[in-house]
Design a protein around this motif. Structure first.
Motif, PDB file in Angstrom:
ATOM      1  N   CYS A  24      65.152 -34.326  13.881  1.00 19.26           N
ATOM      2  CA  CYS A  24      64.619 -33.281  13.000  1.00 19.26           C
ATOM      3  C   CYS A  24      65.546 -32.077  12.987  1.00 19.26           C
ATOM      4  CB  CYS A  24      63.222 -32.877  13.452  1.00 19.26           C
ATOM      5  SG  CYS A  24      62.497 -31.520  12.484  1.00 19.26           S
ATOM      6  N   GLY A  29      65.508 -29.001  10.306  1.00 23.91           N
ATOM      7  CA  GLY A  29      64.077 -28.738  10.305  1.00 23.91           C
ATOM      8  C   GLY A  29      63.552 -28.351  11.669  1.00 23.91           C
ATOM      9  N   GLN A  32      56.480 -29.788  14.125  1.00 27.16           N
ATOM     10  CA  GLN A  32      55.182 -29.132  14.247  1.00 27.16           C
ATOM     11  C   GLN A  32      54.093 -30.142  13.920  1.00 27.16           C
ATOM     12  OE1 GLN A  32      55.704 -26.046  11.169  1.00 27.16           O
ATOM     13  NE2 GLN A  32      54.282 -27.185   9.852  1.00 27.16           N
ATOM     14  N   ASP A  34      51.278 -31.669  11.757  1.00 31.68           N
ATOM     15  CA  ASP A  34      51.173 -31.631  10.289  1.00 31.68           C
ATOM     16  C   ASP A  34      49.827 -31.104   9.805  1.00 31.68           C
ATOM     17  OD1 ASP A  34      49.631 -33.837  10.836  1.00 31.68           O
ATOM     18  OD2 ASP A  34      50.957 -35.277   9.848  1.00 31.68           O
ATOM     19  N   ARG A  37      50.712 -25.685   8.004  1.00 30.68           N
ATOM     20  CA  ARG A  37      51.369 -25.610   6.706  1.00 30.68           C
ATOM     21  C   ARG A  37      52.881 -25.732   6.860  1.00 30.68           C
ATOM     22  NH1 ARG A  37      51.423 -20.368   2.628  1.00 30.68           N
ATOM     23  NH2 ARG A  37      52.763 -21.284   1.028  1.00 30.68           N
ATOM     24  N   CYS A  38      53.504 -26.509   5.992  1.00 29.03           N
ATOM     25  CA  CYS A  38      54.970 -26.629   5.928  1.00 29.03           C
ATOM     26  C   CYS A  38      55.428 -26.080   4.585  1.00 29.03           C
ATOM     27  CB  CYS A  38      55.396 -28.092   6.062  1.00 29.03           C
ATOM     28  SG  CYS A  38      57.188 -28.360   5.849  1.00 29.03           S
ATOM     29  N   SER A  39      56.341 -25.106   4.602  1.00 30.37           N
ATOM     30  CA  SER A  39      56.779 -24.467   3.368  1.00 30.37           C
ATOM     31  C   SER A  39      57.688 -25.361   2.537  1.00 30.37           C
ATOM     32  CB  SER A  39      57.513 -23.153   3.685  1.00 30.37           C
ATOM     33  OG  SER A  39      58.664 -23.410   4.475  1.00 30.37           O
ATOM     34  N   TYR A  42      57.437 -32.570   4.659  1.00 30.53           N
ATOM     35  CA  TYR A  42      57.299 -33.223   5.945  1.00 30.53           C
ATOM     36  C   TYR A  42      58.058 -34.550   5.950  1.00 30.53           C
ATOM     37  CZ  TYR A  42      53.860 -30.363   8.418  1.00 30.53           C
ATOM     38  OH  TYR A  42      53.221 -29.368   9.104  1.00 30.53           O
ATOM     39  N   CYS A  55      58.415 -33.584  11.195  1.00 28.59           N
ATOM     40  CA  CYS A  55      59.537 -32.687  10.904  1.00 28.59           C
ATOM     41  C   CYS A  55      59.286 -31.934   9.601  1.00 28.59           C
ATOM     42  CB  CYS A  55      60.829 -33.490  10.802  1.00 28.59           C
ATOM     43  SG  CYS A  55      62.307 -32.492  10.557  1.00 28.59           S
ATOM     44  N   CYS A  56      59.279 -30.600   9.695  1.00 23.65           N
ATOM     45  CA  CYS A  56      59.096 -29.749   8.519  1.00 23.65           C
ATOM     46  C   CYS A  56      60.449 -29.165   8.118  1.00 23.65           C
ATOM     47  CB  CYS A  56      58.103 -28.632   8.830  1.00 23.65           C
ATOM     48  SG  CYS A  56      57.939 -27.400   7.502  1.00 23.65           S
ATOM     49  N   VAL A  58      62.288 -26.772   5.353  1.00 22.31           N
ATOM     50  CA  VAL A  58      61.963 -25.763   4.344  1.00 22.31           C
ATOM     51  C   VAL A  58      62.539 -26.148   2.994  1.00 22.31           C
ATOM     52  CG1 VAL A  58      61.762 -23.919   6.036  1.00 22.31           C
ATOM     53  CG2 VAL A  58      63.967 -24.366   4.980  1.00 22.31           C
TER      54      VAL A  58
END
Length: 279
Positions: A24, A29, A32, A34, A37-39, A42, A55-56, A58
């Motif tokens: 990740c 990334g 976190q 899930d 919130r992921c901006s 994922y 894995c988030c 952006v």
């Protein structure tokens, strides 16, 4: 006992770390749960822990992901090529692709100069501008591995840059040579036309240098490599980076070194503007 505590206990017992988050991190990334919130988007299978820990990445990094790359600080080596403007954050956070792409600097039509970004160069620790046009041009060889293809040459470039920057006997700010050349007939941008190099002690501020990748003590480079360096010098003259009245030297002409190897030295002695004595 909570799942998180069990994981921590297991990692403590086994001596492991959350190293499996690295896929990740390599994508630029962060891991976190899930449920948060992921901006951006994922990605599964890139994080340690439960399946819900993902894995988030952006949204601003998506252009890099679309290239098949990941965002990282460009002080790090890139396995492929660097691209600017594809990542969020500082200007030093750039997109590193897994596969290198041949990008020519476009300096001159008669020689292909592979850009630093193309071979995935690390950002220099510092730079110093050289006054041009320079009066001297120096020829070296690396004494390391030779290369005959784009992929093998960029591998050599990364090895050489790491050695120059990280080896305890060097700790230079960057790869030392102005340019390097492979037996694929391409020039590879080192410090380039405008930066003082670390190639010829006592003469770095008054000359540029091209180094042939390989050891040329007993045999000369092929004609593709030799012709590429001749074209590079002419390119430098046309760009106003090398004086029209330049003097050409082998490294051994100004030091006790055997560089650039006897076989190569015997070739450059026949080139125009060669000088067999100290400038």
């Amino acid at each position: 006992m909570s799942k998180i505590f069990c994981l921590i206990l297991l990692l403590t017992i086994t001596g492991c770390s959350l190293g499996s988050d690295q896929p990740c991190l390599d994508l630029g990334g962060h891991c976190q749960y899930d449920s948060n919130r992921c901006s951006g988007s994922y990605y599964s299978g890139k994080c340690a822990g439960s399946a819900n820990r993902r894995c988030c990445i952006v949204a601003g990094d998506q252009p890099c992901i679309d290239l098949g790359g990941h965002c990282q600080d460009d002080s790090n080596r890139c396995g492929g090529s660097y691209y600017s403007g594809k990542c969020t954050g500082s200007a030093n956070r750039r997109c590193c692709t897994r596969t290198a792409v041949e990008h020519d600097t476009g300096d001159c039509s008669n020689v292909k100069i592979i850009s630093r970004d193309s071979w995935g160069a690390r950002r220099p620790g510092s730079t110093s501008t050289i006054y041009t046009p320079v009066p001297d041009f120096f020829i070296h060889h690396t004494t390391g591995g030779a290369c005959t293809s784009f992929s093998s040459c960029i591998s050599q470039m990364k090895i050489i840059q790491d050695y120059h920057m990280d080896d305890a006997n060097h700790r230079w700010a960057d790869i030392g040579y102005s340019f390097l050349v492979g037996e694929d007939g391409k020039i590879y941008e080192g410090r380039g036309w405008d930066q003082v190099g670390a190639h010829t002690l006592g003469y770095n501020s008054r000359g540029l240098a091209a180094s042939f990748m390989g050891n040329f003590e007993t045999h000369a480079p092929n004609s593709a490599a030799l012709n590429a360096v001749k074209a590079l010098i002419q390119c430098g003259i046309s760009k106003g980076k090398v004086s029209q009245s330049y003097a050409l030297f082998g490294h051994r002409d100004v030091s006790s070194s055997a560089c650039p190897g006897t076989a190569l030295y015997n070739v450059i002695k026949t080139w125009a503007r060669f000088k067999a004595h100290s400038p």
